[in-house]
Design a protein around this motif. Structure first.
Motif, short mmCIF file in Angstrom:
data_model
loop_
_atom_site.label_atom_id
_atom_site.label_comp_id
_atom_site.label_asym_id
_atom_site.label_seq_id
_atom_site.Cartn_x
_atom_site.Cartn_y
_atom_site.Cartn_z
N ILE A 443 45.20 40.41 49.45
CA ILE A 443 45.24 40.53 48.00
C ILE A 443 43.79 40.45 47.55
O ILE A 443 43.12 39.44 47.79
CB ILE A 443 46.05 39.40 47.35
N SER A 444 43.33 41.51 46.93
CA SER A 444 41.92 41.51 46.54
C SER A 444 41.73 40.61 45.33
O SER A 444 42.67 40.25 44.63
CB SER A 444 41.46 42.92 46.21
N GLU A 445 40.47 40.26 45.11
CA GLU A 445 40.12 39.38 44.00
C GLU A 445 40.65 39.94 42.68
O GLU A 445 41.27 39.23 41.89
CB GLU A 445 38.58 39.25 43.94
N ALA A 448 44.36 39.66 42.38
CA ALA A 448 44.72 38.26 42.18
C ALA A 448 44.53 37.87 40.72
O ALA A 448 45.42 37.27 40.09
CB ALA A 448 43.87 37.37 43.07
N GLU A 449 43.39 38.27 40.17
CA GLU A 449 43.12 38.00 38.75
C GLU A 449 44.22 38.61 37.88
O GLU A 449 44.73 37.98 36.97
CB GLU A 449 41.79 38.66 38.33
N ILE A 451 47.23 39.38 38.59
CA ILE A 451 48.52 38.69 38.68
C ILE A 451 48.48 37.38 37.90
O ILE A 451 49.41 37.05 37.16
CB ILE A 451 48.86 38.42 40.16
#
Lengths: 514, 965
Positions: A443-445, A448-449, A451
């Motif tokens: 899951i890339s940064e 993630a943000e 989500i």
């Protein structure tokens, strides 16, 4: 040279005797390494006759391989004389022919005794043409989780470093010397029958899909996405009355595995609610048949008051003999539980325990084994699929509930399942199996943000606190997102996947409200 | 037979042939055993014994399957061991009076200074007619470590010598006791039977598990621990057989039997040559009691994913019937290997017909099946299997290992701490050591341990603290009267659905091997406690363990505690306080151990936690059960952007990085080791800490009495005990045996937070003003600080509930709860909002909840007192005056006075509303308090005479009020 070694290896007794070098401490490991090397190539390995294909009555001390599930590791280890008094080597059922009984106790070594059974729930296509043939009477039916024909053998392991790693429900291929011996634990009972005994030379661990698969899968013909659509359509048409949404959920669930126990990233469990009852005498849903063509390990557990109250789901040790339970299944199994057979009546104590054991497996992926004065929890890795006629499962709390909406007039039981072309089927299996072996999902940064902010925003906009998404919902969505990614044979969760998860979830919830 | 060497029967040189003068030369040290049955062993044995002469160089020992205890060739080392042991028995004294009883009534009761402990014991052997001498292995280690080493390493080899030494000592100090019927001795030498004496060692420094028994342990003296699963009946075992040769009629005596029936292999009569035809002479043969016990590994010793191993233990003579099925015992003895003759005789091919000797395992050997080892040959040799067993010389039920600790696995203090440390690998040891060092160096490892607990759960520090302390536990104590005081810390987590309650429970279950997870809703027939079950096959009634029993010595995690059956709720009382479960059903009366800590999770009554109610009102639990929890934690699901974001980040990270995301400083394994080590400490209060404890308890009591603490339950001795337990656990976390004042303070804070947690979050400040705010606030969730005052409504009810200390009070709170919602309902508050006091007053009427409670009880008590004196209520103005008088010293200016005046007015109004006081308009005597107080509010009468009386539902007699002033 190698080929002659290979040829020789089919007389394992002689090989062992010739390998013997008096160093009894390292000898078992040496034997294992030697045979493992000879049969390193797949071709050579395939030449070892499978226990399923031979007539076990005629095979004393023959080299065989056995694709098995370890069922019972509780028998006490035995002592064997590793060096016979005439200096010859012992173990692997070798006879001391020195004629003396003056033994040196310092030559005793320990060997492990196990009980192994043919892999429960193995789909017929897995073994190719070596499907079990009922040549030998089943001697210990209580040691097999499902009431089907199977093989059970006593296993003796001399390389103790190997034996410690074998745990209950592990699927392995055992290669060894087949003999007929009395059962170690029962040897003092006067009517003990001899059992097939495998003196193991070496073992090969089996992957969770039994047949090795690749992730990500690169199909020759079509793209994964197209293949995936084909697969879902086929599953929907043949098993779920054309309900593609349900089929997608089923697909997502069957590829679940235990990703990690701490933190717990466990497979989801799924209820297909409003699953129509069978209109014909057939009780096995087509879905089971469809899945058995896709999955190497599938068990259908038809719940009824009879099975609940009278069978055991948890393995139980009685007189130091571990009786198997319905849920003692190898890693990677899928268990289809049908509630259609449940009628009015009482669930007794054992039934309640059985239900608890199954629920425990769904939520925690653990199964309790019952031993005298204690119970021990063993890890499982089994996906549960519950088919329920009601709005939700009668007995279980599953992580997902999908209300199935089959097209009118579709028969979900007993009708013949139309198979796709063998090539397609093979690709389907690659797709499903590959997804099941896939582990890490990135899951890339930025995702993630995305989500995280999505979650905060959604909570903020909730009309009342009670309706807000909870952290549990987020956990569930993350699980689904991971499975969705795997099912597409991608290695990274993207924002599209996240949005797709939300679409799926929303559709699912809409159906539940309807 | 192959190498028969000394064909003649009578052994000339059997080493332990100790006193030829003794009439029946056979004492335990089997004189006559010799070669008869064993000829083929001899040359080898001789060679072996010689090579064994270098003491202790060889670890293994040939455990003979038959009477081969006695090496036929002089064993000089054996002789010297016997000598040393004899000397030890005769001379050992204990400097310090460390009297102990190793579980035998025959043991010397006490050893005073300089008393020869074992000589005393030998005298008592006679007095009690027992034949087993109990020897504390620590004593041998203490006095003669060479001897100890020899016994430990080659126990089986020296066993005959040890027994002979004992016989020598008995012969010296109690000569008459050597023979069973000494009076007959002179006349009838055949009837003169000698006693068999046994030496039982106990208290070995280390106890192994069944899994640790490997071939290299064969013959050494060791202790193993296990749970007894099966016991055989007690049977006679032939020790020494007397035979008559059926050919020449000759008599052969003292044929030692070991593990199988052994006949003389050759008739001693030189002309006879009989090898097979023998008749056992029962009357002159010697028997002993024999029992085979099956033991199973203790749950704590089983590696994860493995199944428990089992082992046969052979018990003899006075040890039989010492172990019962289900007991967890420690056995001392030696690991032996016996050939499994039953494995033999499987002819090749499939026509399997097993021939076997029926008398394996040393069982009732009298049934004569021909030939011992000789039989083996005739069967044709196959791969011979060997069975292992444990020959025990001592049984100790670990559950009653004496003294303060009722936990089998924790021995007293440092001793077992040392034993535990010894069992660690070097890296494990280094890690633990550095943790302890850091702790000693003043680094706050306690906090870091807390942070490593349940790393998947975001936040909730306090709960984690509680769980850490629960894992560590307090010290189990026993009063001189033998009453056990629990050291277990019970915790209850209450909270909204889909918060992390269950995760805590699951964490604990994965952390502790002996933790059981169960749900209050789905308990089976055995339920939480235990059930009496009828065995389907035998028809016998047996006790089936419930979750609490299964978690014995561990933690029982109960989810949905509030949904538990009433019967289980009642039963759980006993388990929580007495740590036992009583069963009286189907003719079975039993008290079973359930020494478990309870970690419960409960859902609030209305689905979501209502912050406007007390804990008690939120949880459907009876007061007695509530009071048995040491700590309560409330976990709320609050919509708060920052928290939400953090939670989301945490969850996403778990998926992104899995273990790395949560990466606690200490891994689960490290924590487990640390906790296991920390649990070996038995902390005691320092005097200073005791003072602090007393003071803090006093404060809690006072708070309670003045009302501030009347939140969840009343402060009683239970909470004092809780505080001690928590202090102990904190001391353990710090790996120290001393409880210092800071630990007590920490315990106090935890307890306070736990008791008042709800209130602190919920109310604290904003007293009166809230009434105006609340109607607006109520629908949306307010941040924690914006609490409520209404929780007090229910407090008095709780207080009353706690008065009923029996379980039957359960329905009572429910009734009262149905009353409670009436008062805090919003309309009432809204009407309150119309009162002059609220919004406009800009000097905010804020008092802390504590102040409020203090004030409340002041007023209530004052009125109650006046009522008692006068039989009348208190006039409103009088009341205000009284209050202002009291507050005068604190007041600085008139605004203070106004403020106080207003405060007391609101206070009174609120007390009326909350049913603490009755407002009576007009003359007290003739107005009946039948009016609904709340409807009276419009009258803010200056002119109407208003009296106040204590509301009948308020219990002013209870200690909570009386002790205040």
């Amino acid at each position: 040279m190698v080929s002659s070694e290979l040829a020789d290896a089919f007389d394992p007794t002689r090989v062992i005797l010739s390998l013997y070098d008096q160093d009894i401490d390292s000898f078992p490991a040496k034997v294992a390494a030697h045979f493992d090397k000879i049969f390193a190539s797949k071709d050579a390995f395939d030449e070892i006759p499978s226990l399923h294909t031979i007539d076990p009555r005629q095979t004393d001390r023959r080299l065989v391989s056995f694709r098995a599930m370890i069922q019972d590791t509780s028998p006490s280890p035995e002592m064997y004389l590793a060096r016979h008094s005439n200096g010859k080597c012992g173990g692997w059922g070798l006879v001391d022919d020195s004629g003396t009984e003056d033994i040196d106790y310092s030559d005793l070594r320990e060997n492990t005794v196990l009980w192994a059974v043919s892999v429960p729930g193995e789909s017929p296509w897995v073994g190719g043409d070596d499907a079990p043939r009922p040549l030998f009477p089943v001697s210990h039916p209580h040691k097999f989780p499902v009431p089907e024909h199977h093989f059970g053998v006593q296993v003796k392991l001399y390389d103790t470093s190997q034996s410690d790693s074998l745990k209950s429900t592990d699927a392995v291929t055992l290669v060894g010397i087949l003999t007929l011996e009395s059962l170690a634990e029962e040897s003092d009972s006067p009517n003990a029958l001899p059992v097939l005994t495998l003196h193991v030379l070496f073992t090969r661990e089996l992957p969770i899909t039994i047949i090795p698969r690749v992730f990500p899968y690169v199909p020759a013909v079509s793209s994964v996405r197209v293949l995936r659509e084909e697969l879902i359509s086929w599953m929907a048409d043949e098993g779920l009355g054309g309900d593609k949404d349900a089929a997608e959920w089923v697909l997502l669930n069957i590829i679940g595995t235990v990703q990690s126990r701490t933190p717990p990233l466990l497979p989801l469990s799924l209820t297909l609610s409003r699953f129509p009852a069978s209109k014909t005498p057939a009780t096995t849903p087509n879905l089971s048949i469809v899945l058995s063509h896709l999955l190497p390990l599938l068990v259908t557990l038809p719940l009824s008051l009879e099975t609940l109250n009278n069978s055991s789901f948890s393995p139980e040790s009685k007189d130091e003999d571990l009786h198997s339970g319905r849920l003692q299944l190898p890693r990677g199994s899928v268990c289809v539980i049908t509630e259609g057979g449940v009628t009015e009546g009482d669930v007794f104590d054992r039934g309640v325990r059985n239900l608890r054991a199954l629920q425990e497996m769904m939520t925690n992926q653990t199964l309790e084994y019952i031993f005298p004065f204690s119970r021990f929890t063993f890890p499982t890795d089994v996906v549960c699929l519950v088919l329920s006629e009601g709005k939700k499962s009668t007995f279980f709390q599953t992580s997902t509930n999908v209300r199935i909406q089959p097209k009118d007039g579709c028969e979900l039981y007993g009708s013949a399942v139309k198979l796709p072309s063998p090539e397609s089927l093979a690709m389907f299996r690659d797709l499903v199996g590959g997804a099941k072996t896939g582990k890490v999902t990135q899951i890339s940064e930025s995702v993630a943000e995305y989500i995280q902010e999505d979650f905060v925003a959604e909570r903020k906009s909730a009309p009342t606190p009670a309706e807000a998404v909870t952290s549990d919902d987020l956990i569930h969505r993350m699980m689904v997102a991971r499975l969705l990614t795997l099912s597409m044979h991608q290695s990274e969760v993207t924002t599209e996947i996240w949005e797709r998860v939300k679409v799926l979830e929303r559709a699912r919830c809409e159906r539940l409200k309807a | 037979m192959a190498t028969s060497s000394s064909p003649s029967g009578i052994p000339p040189s059997s080493a332990p042939n100790f006193t030829p003068s003794s009439p029946s030369a056979g004492r335990a040290p089997r004189t006559a055993t010799n070669a008869l049955s064993l000829e083929d062993d001899e040359p080898n044995a001789a060679a072996q014994e010689q090579e064994e002469d270098g003491l202790g160089t060889r670890k293994r020992r040939r455990p003979r399957t038959q009477g081969a205890d006695v090496p036929p060739v002089k064993d000089a080392v054996g002789e010297s061991v016997a000598e040393a042991f004899e000397k030890f028995l005769k001379t050992f004294t204990r400097g310090v009076a460390l009297a102990h009883t190793p579980g035998s009534e025959g043991d010397a009761a006490g050893a005073l200074d300089g008393e020869r402990v074992y000589i005393d014991q030998i005298h008592t052997l006679r007095d009690f007619e027992i034949t087993t001498l109990y020897v504390d292995f620590g004593d041998i280690l203490h006095q003669d470590d060479v001897l100890a080493d020899a016994i430990q390493k080659q126990y089986y080899r020296f066993l005959p010598y040890l027994r002979r030494a004992l016989v020598n000592v008995v012969a010296e100090f109690e000569p008459d006791y050597l023979k069973i019927n000494p009076s007959a001795a002179t006349t009838d030498s055949v009837n003169l039977q000698s006693r068999d004496f046994h030496v039982a060692f106990y208290k070995l420094p280390l106890t192994s598990g069944i899994r640790d028994l490997r071939t290299e342990k064969i013959g050494t003296l060791l202790s193993i621990s296990g749970t007894v699963t099966r016991t055989s009946e007690v049977r006679p075992e032939l020790l020494f057989g007397s035979f008559i040769c059926e050919i020449c009629g000759g008599f052969v005596d003292e044929i030692e039997q070991q593990f199988k029936y052994t006949e003389p292999s050759l008739c001693p009569n030189p002309t006879c040559g009989n090898r097979t035809a023998w008749k056992l002479q029962i009357d002159t043969s010697r028997f002993t009691d024999w029992q085979k016990v099956r033991i199973q590994e203790n749950p704590s010793e089983i590696p994860t994913g493995s199944m428990p191993r089992s082992l046969d233990v052979i018990l003899r003579s006075e040890l039989v019937e010492r172990a019962k099925a289900g007991d967890k015992c420690v056995f001392t003895g030696t690991f032996i290997v016996v050939p499994d003759v039953s494995q033999l005789g499987l002819p090749g091919g499939n026509a399997a017909k097993l021939q076997r000797e029926s008398n394996r395992g040393g069982g009732a050997a009298t049934g004569g099946i021909g030939g011992g080892v000789t039989g083996l040959k005739s069967l044709g040799v196959r791969d011979l299997q060997y069975k292992t067993a444990f020959l025990a010389c001592m049984v100790l039920d670990t559950d009653d290992r004496r003294g303060t600790n009722i936990r089998g696995e924790e021995d007293t203090g440092d001793e077992s701490g040392q034993a535990y440390v010894d069992s660690l690998t070097q890296p494990e040891y280094d890690e633990l050591n550095s943790m302890v060092d850091q702790q000693r160096a003043g680094e706050n490892i306690y906090q870091r341990l807390v942070e490593s607990i349940a790393p998947t759960v975001y936040g909730h520090e306090v709960v984690k603290k509680g769980i850490l302390l629960q894992l560590l536990g307090g010290v189990h104590k026993q009063t001189p009267e033998g009453m056990h005081l629990r050291g277990d810390i019970n915790i209850c987590i209450v909270g909204d659905p889909s918060t992390s309650k269950s995760q805590f429970l699951k964490y604990v279950c994965s952390f502790l091997p002996r933790a059981v997870y169960t749900s209050g809703k789905a308990s089976s027939a055995a339920g939480l406690t235990a059930a009496v079950v009828k065995d389907e096959e035998t028809g016998d009634f047996t006790i089936e363990a419930g979750a609490l029993m299964l978690a014995d010595n561990g933690i029982c995690a109960i989810d949905e505690f509030d949904k538990m059956d009433i019967s289980d709720q009642v039963a759980i009382h006993e388990a929580m306080e007495q740590q036992t479960i009583s069963i009286a059903k189907a003719g079975i009366h039993a008290t079973l151990n359930a020494r478990t800590s309870i970690l419960a999770a409960a859902n609030p009554v209305g689905g979501r936690y209502d912050k406007k109610k007390t804990l008690k009102a939120n949880v459907q639990m009876s007061a007695p059960i509530m009071s048995r929890f040491d700590l309560f934690f409330v976990v709320l699901d609050q919509c708060d952007e920052k928290t939400d974001f953090n939670i989301a980040q945490h969850i996403v990270n778990v998926h992104r990085y899995q273990n790395a995301a949560i990466n606690p400083e200490f891994s689960t394994e490290t924590l487990q080791r640390y906790i296991r080590y920390a649990r070996t400490f038995n902390p005691k209060l320092t005097p200073e800490a005791a003072d602090v404890l007393v003071e803090k308890y006093r404060i809690l009591r006072q708070d309670d009495a003045t009302g501030a603490g009347r939140n969840s339950y009343r402060i009683t001795v239970r909470q004092l005990e809780s505080m001690i337990r928590l202090s102990e656990a904190i001391a353990r976390a710090n790996c120290t045996s001393l409880i210092t004042p800071p630990f007590v303070l920490e315990a106090y804070n935890l307890l306070r937070q736990s008791i008042i947690h709800v209130e602190q979050d919920d109310i604290d400040f904003d007293e009166e003003e809230l009434r105006g705010d609340r109607p607006a606030d109520a629908p949306t969730r307010t941040p924690a600080a914006n609490g409520t005052d209404t929780n007090m409504e229910d407090e008095d009810q709780e207080m009353d509930d706690t008065m009923d200390q029996d379980g039957s009070s359960l329905p009572v709170p429910q009734q009262r709860q149905s009353v409670a919602p009436g008062s805090p309902s919003d309309p009432a508050n809204a009407s309150m909002g119309d009162d002059p006091a609220p919004p406009p007053v800009k000097r905010r009427m804020i008092i802390t909840h504590d102040q409020y409670i203090t004030l409340q009880s002041l007023i209530v008590l004052h009125i109650a007192e006046r009522e008692r004196e006068t039989g009348l209520g208190v006039d409103r103005d009088d009341l205000i005056d009284w209050y202002l008088d009291m507050k005068e010293p604190e007041m600085q200016d008139t605004s203070d006075a106004d403020y106080q005046k207003e405060l007391i007015s609101k206070m009174i109004r609120k007390l009326v509303k909350d049913n603490y006081l009755l407002e009576v308009k007009g003359d007290v005597q003739d107005s009946l308090p039948s009016v609904d107080e709340e409807s009276q509010q419009p009258v803010e009468g200056e002119n109407v005479k208003v009296h106040y009386m204590v509301h009948p539902s308020v219990d002013t007699e209870g200690t909570s009020f009386t002790s205040t002033l």
